[in-house]
Design a protein around this motif. Structure first.
Motif, PDB file in Angstrom:
ATOM      1  N   ASP A  48     -11.145 -10.563 -22.174  1.00 54.87           N
ATOM      2  CA  ASP A  48     -12.287 -10.443 -23.089  1.00 54.87           C
ATOM      3  C   ASP A  48     -11.875 -10.106 -24.517  1.00 54.87           C
ATOM      4  O   ASP A  48     -12.476 -10.605 -25.473  1.00 54.87           O
ATOM      5  CB  ASP A  48     -13.242  -9.359 -22.579  1.00 54.87           C
ATOM      6  N   ILE A  49     -10.901  -9.219 -24.668  1.00 52.59           N
ATOM      7  CA  ILE A  49     -10.489  -8.761 -26.005  1.00 52.59           C
ATOM      8  C   ILE A  49      -9.044  -9.201 -26.195  1.00 52.59           C
ATOM      9  O   ILE A  49      -8.131  -8.661 -25.570  1.00 52.59           O
ATOM     10  CB  ILE A  49     -10.628  -7.237 -26.143  1.00 52.59           C
TER      11      ILE A  49
ATOM     12  N   VAL B 243      -8.873  -3.995 -40.139  1.00 51.42           N
ATOM     13  CA  VAL B 243     -10.257  -3.655 -39.794  1.00 51.42           C
ATOM     14  C   VAL B 243     -11.242  -4.394 -40.699  1.00 51.42           C
ATOM     15  O   VAL B 243     -12.295  -4.866 -40.241  1.00 51.42           O
ATOM     16  CB  VAL B 243     -10.458  -2.132 -39.864  1.00 51.42           C
ATOM     17  N   ALA B 244     -10.895  -4.537 -41.977  1.00 49.50           N
ATOM     18  CA  ALA B 244     -11.778  -5.248 -42.904  1.00 49.50           C
ATOM     19  C   ALA B 244     -11.957  -6.712 -42.505  1.00 49.50           C
ATOM     20  O   ALA B 244     -12.970  -7.334 -42.843  1.00 49.50           O
ATOM     21  CB  ALA B 244     -11.231  -5.156 -44.325  1.00 49.50           C
ATOM     22  N   SER B 245     -11.008  -7.259 -41.756  1.00 54.39           N
ATOM     23  CA  SER B 245     -11.090  -8.660 -41.334  1.00 54.39           C
ATOM     24  C   SER B 245     -12.068  -8.853 -40.183  1.00 54.39           C
ATOM     25  O   SER B 245     -12.380  -9.981 -39.818  1.00 54.39           O
ATOM     26  CB  SER B 245      -9.708  -9.151 -40.909  1.00 54.39           C
ATOM     27  N   GLY B 246     -12.511  -7.751 -39.579  1.00 48.16           N
ATOM     28  CA  GLY B 246     -13.408  -7.827 -38.436  1.00 48.16           C
ATOM     29  C   GLY B 246     -12.721  -7.627 -37.106  1.00 48.16           C
ATOM     30  O   GLY B 246     -13.383  -7.552 -36.061  1.00 48.16           O
ATOM     31  N   LEU B 247     -11.390  -7.527 -37.120  1.00 47.31           N
ATOM     32  CA  LEU B 247     -10.637  -7.294 -35.898  1.00 47.31           C
ATOM     33  C   LEU B 247     -10.557  -5.804 -35.603  1.00 47.31           C
ATOM     34  O   LEU B 247     -10.668  -4.972 -36.508  1.00 47.31           O
ATOM     35  CB  LEU B 247      -9.214  -7.851 -36.035  1.00 47.31           C
ATOM     36  N   ASP B 248     -10.342  -5.467 -34.341  1.00 46.23           N
ATOM     37  CA  ASP B 248     -10.008  -4.093 -33.987  1.00 46.23           C
ATOM     38  C   ASP B 248      -8.545  -3.847 -34.335  1.00 46.23           C
ATOM     39  O   ASP B 248      -7.716  -4.768 -34.328  1.00 46.23           O
ATOM     40  CB  ASP B 248     -10.232  -3.846 -32.493  1.00 46.23           C
TER      41      ASP B 248
ATOM     42  N   LYS C 213      -7.859 -15.297 -36.064  1.00 42.15           N
ATOM     43  CA  LYS C 213      -9.290 -15.585 -36.184  1.00 42.15           C
ATOM     44  C   LYS C 213      -9.581 -17.070 -35.976  1.00 42.15           C
ATOM     45  O   LYS C 213     -10.584 -17.433 -35.346  1.00 42.15           O
ATOM     46  CB  LYS C 213      -9.799 -15.099 -37.540  1.00 42.15           C
ATOM     47  N   ALA C 214      -8.702 -17.928 -36.471  1.00 41.81           N
ATOM     48  CA  ALA C 214      -8.887 -19.367 -36.267  1.00 41.81           C
ATOM     49  C   ALA C 214      -8.771 -19.714 -34.789  1.00 41.81           C
ATOM     50  O   ALA C 214      -9.548 -20.525 -34.260  1.00 41.81           O
ATOM     51  CB  ALA C 214      -7.858 -20.149 -37.085  1.00 41.81           C
ATOM     52  N   ALA C 215      -7.800 -19.102 -34.110  1.00 43.55           N
ATOM     53  CA  ALA C 215      -7.620 -19.363 -32.681  1.00 43.55           C
ATOM     54  C   ALA C 215      -8.804 -18.850 -31.878  1.00 43.55           C
ATOM     55  O   ALA C 215      -9.236 -19.497 -30.903  1.00 43.55           O
ATOM     56  CB  ALA C 215      -6.322 -18.710 -32.198  1.00 43.55           C
ATOM     57  N   MET C 216      -9.333 -17.689 -32.234  1.00 45.94           N
ATOM     58  CA  MET C 216     -10.499 -17.153 -31.547  1.00 45.94           C
ATOM     59  C   MET C 216     -11.698 -18.085 -31.699  1.00 45.94           C
ATOM     60  O   MET C 216     -12.417 -18.357 -30.726  1.00 45.94           O
ATOM     61  CB  MET C 216     -10.832 -15.759 -32.088  1.00 45.94           C
ATOM     62  N   ALA C 217     -11.900 -18.588 -32.909  1.00 50.20           N
ATOM     63  CA  ALA C 217     -13.019 -19.505 -33.147  1.00 50.20           C
ATOM     64  C   ALA C 217     -12.833 -20.799 -32.367  1.00 50.20           C
ATOM     65  O   ALA C 217     -13.785 -21.343 -31.795  1.00 50.20           O
ATOM     66  CB  ALA C 217     -13.133 -19.793 -34.645  1.00 50.20           C
ATOM     67  N   GLU C 218     -11.593 -21.274 -32.294  1.00 47.37           N
ATOM     68  CA  GLU C 218     -11.309 -22.530 -31.608  1.00 47.37           C
ATOM     69  C   GLU C 218     -11.537 -22.424 -30.104  1.00 47.37           C
ATOM     70  O   GLU C 218     -12.034 -23.365 -29.477  1.00 47.37           O
ATOM     71  CB  GLU C 218      -9.861 -22.943 -31.884  1.00 47.37           C
ATOM     72  N   HIS C 219     -11.207 -21.270 -29.539  1.00 42.57           N
ATOM     73  CA  HIS C 219     -11.218 -21.146 -28.087  1.00 42.57           C
ATOM     74  C   HIS C 219     -12.324 -20.237 -27.552  1.00 42.57           C
ATOM     75  O   HIS C 219     -12.358 -19.945 -26.359  1.00 42.57           O
ATOM     76  CB  HIS C 219      -9.855 -20.656 -27.603  1.00 42.57           C
ATOM     77  N   GLY C 220     -13.218 -19.792 -28.427  1.00 43.33           N
ATOM     78  CA  GLY C 220     -14.401 -19.074 -27.975  1.00 43.33           C
ATOM     79  C   GLY C 220     -14.191 -17.617 -27.610  1.00 43.33           C
ATOM     80  O   GLY C 220     -14.961 -17.062 -26.825  1.00 43.33           O
ATOM     81  N   ALA C 221     -13.167 -16.997 -28.178  1.00 37.26           N
ATOM     82  CA  ALA C 221     -12.959 -15.567 -27.968  1.00 37.26           C
ATOM     83  C   ALA C 221     -13.802 -14.796 -28.972  1.00 37.26           C
ATOM     84  O   ALA C 221     -13.696 -15.012 -30.180  1.00 37.26           O
ATOM     85  CB  ALA C 221     -11.484 -15.208 -28.128  1.00 37.26           C
ATOM     86  N   GLU C 222     -14.624 -13.889 -28.488  1.00 34.49           N
ATOM     87  CA  GLU C 222     -15.559 -13.196 -29.377  1.00 34.49           C
ATOM     88  C   GLU C 222     -14.986 -11.933 -29.995  1.00 34.49           C
ATOM     89  O   GLU C 222     -15.475 -11.479 -31.037  1.00 34.49           O
ATOM     90  CB  GLU C 222     -16.838 -12.858 -28.606  1.00 34.49           C
ATOM     91  N   ARG C 223     -13.982 -11.360 -29.367  1.00 36.18           N
ATOM     92  CA  ARG C 223     -13.468 -10.078 -29.860  1.00 36.18           C
ATOM     93  C   ARG C 223     -11.943 -10.080 -29.807  1.00 36.18           C
ATOM     94  O   ARG C 223     -11.347 -10.499 -28.812  1.00 36.18           O
ATOM     95  CB  ARG C 223     -14.024  -8.940 -29.010  1.00 36.18           C
ATOM     96  N   GLY C 224     -11.340  -9.627 -30.902  1.00 36.30           N
ATOM     97  CA  GLY C 224      -9.886  -9.615 -30.966  1.00 36.30           C
ATOM     98  C   GLY C 224      -9.362  -8.343 -31.590  1.00 36.30           C
ATOM     99  O   GLY C 224     -10.089  -7.609 -32.255  1.00 36.30           O
ATOM    100  N   PHE C 225      -8.075  -8.089 -31.376  1.00 35.44           N
ATOM    101  CA  PHE C 225      -7.425  -6.933 -31.977  1.00 35.44           C
ATOM    102  C   PHE C 225      -6.061  -7.330 -32.495  1.00 35.44           C
ATOM    103  O   PHE C 225      -5.478  -8.324 -32.062  1.00 35.44           O
ATOM    104  CB  PHE C 225      -7.292  -5.781 -30.964  1.00 35.44           C
TER     105      PHE C 225
END
Length: 377
Positions: free
Chosen positions: A57-58, A188-193, A136-148
């Motif tokens: 998930d993360i 953190v400013a990028s939106g990642l944990d 962030k690009a990989a998360m958007a491409e593959h549908g991952a909603e939360r990253g760190f």
């Protein structure tokens, strides 16, 4: 049903193309920067896809572009040169035959560990921004909603890149905290944990501070946390994960300081999420520390126990994973538990005890076990 989320500690196996580029840079051999960047972008995309496919998930970028979780700072900050002394863990020194076998088998990773020989200052956030963009690009491409994204703590930097410039350990830690502050805030400013890797709070007991008593070591560890919390002063705690461990290697671990001794130190970190080992055979019993000291766990803390091991090629049965998760949901509730791994699978580039395909099979077992545990809630 309360869904129990899954994550892992951060590093994942790197492809040979990635390793070749990293070591070309490490050994100051010529390489094409555009090709390097393209390789990292493609590798992060594939790494995120494999995590999503495994049900994680993360997700993280697998620390793809980094030589290691701690020493990467030598490439992004000034003040480091030469070489630091190597300190084998005390447990390995107790068994010299095994230590020699590790060395003969290539089980001891070789990479530069310069000393701090000058003022530590950031060279800019360019490399970090590339890592963030790739994840962030990989998360958007593959549908991952939360990253760190991982970052080294001041304390772990001081463990591997030792001080030969600042007058005291306190001064070195303070300088590292000031230097790393912007890196933490940028993530953190990028939106990642933000995940802070802090093996210095446990591992360094039997690597660098063998001459101290446990009580004296805890004072040092608390000093490390003070430096870390200073660096996090402008970062919301609910965006922060802290990982503590005793070293990601298969070994006796009979010199490890107990979780009970460092429990209060871990809980004092400015973080919502605390990640720790519970699959390691030397520490699997220590879930009872959390049970017995439940009242000392701050209400805002989320426990992220390692419910799969990262040093063996056994693939855990999902039922075992679920049982390990259950131990902690019974202490703080399912809404305050995330299932994780003991450590990273690719702590050092090009080095790892677990076969890459098996690493992802373990992450699948992690997700399957979390589903079983969720259904029991």
């Amino acid at each position: 049903m309360s869904k129990i989320l899954t994550t892992h500690v951060g590093s994942l196996p790197r492809t040979q193309d990635v390793v070749d580029f990293i070591f070309a840079r490490e050994n100051e051999k010529p390489y094409d920067q555009a090709d390097f960047d393209a390789c990292m972008t493609a590798a992060v995309s594939e790494t995120v896809k494999k995590q999503v496919d495994a049900g994680v998930d993360i997700v993280s970028d697998g620390e793809t572009s980094k030589i290691s979780y701690a020493t990467y700072v030598k490439d992004r900050y000034t003040g480091f040169s030469g070489d630091s002394p190597r300190n084998a863990p005390a447990d390995l020194k107790m068994f010299p035959g095994f230590l020699q076998r590790l060395a003969d088998d290539g089980g001891t990773p070789q990479y530069a560990r310069p000393m701090c020989t000058g003022e530590v200052r950031s060279k800019g956030q360019g490399e970090l921004e590339k890592d963030i963009a790739n994840l962030k690009a990989a998360m958007a491409e593959h549908g991952a909603e939360r990253g760190f994204m991982n970052a080294a703590s001041p304390g772990v930097i001081s463990l591997f890149l030792q001080n030969d410039f600042y007058k005291t350990r306190e001064a070195y830690l303070a300088a590292l905290a000031d230097a790393m502050k912007a890196e933490y805030e940028t993530i953190v400013a990028s939106g990642l944990d933000l995940q802070l890797d802090c093996p210095d709070l446990a591992l360094s007991r039997h690597m660098l501070f063998n001459d101290l008593s446990d009580e004296e070591f805890v004072k040092v560890a608390n000093m490390h946390v003070e430096a870390l919390n200073h660096a996090l002063s402008d970062v919301p705690a609910d965006k922060v994960r802290v990982h503590i461990c005793w070293g990601n290697y298969e070994g006796p671990h009979c010199c490890d300081i107990g979780m009970d001794k460092v429990f209060s130190t871990l809980m004092s970190t400015k973080s919502r999420f605390v990640l720790f080992e519970t699959s390691n055979p030397r520490h699997a019993h220590e879930w009872t520390v959390f049970r017995d000291r439940k009242t000392e766990i701050p209400d805002d803390k989320v426990l992220v126990p390692g419910v799969v091991d990262t040093t063996t090629n056994f693939v855990e049965h999902p039922e075992l994973v679920a049982q390990r998760i259950d131990m902690f949901t019974q202490i703080v509730g399912a809404d305050r538990v995330i299932a994780g791994s003991d450590c990273g699978f690719g702590t050092f580039a090009g080095f790892g005890a677990v076969d890459p395909d098996i690493a992802y099979a373990k992450l699948s077992a992690l997700s399957d076990g979390a589903k079983i545990a969720s259904e029991r809630q």
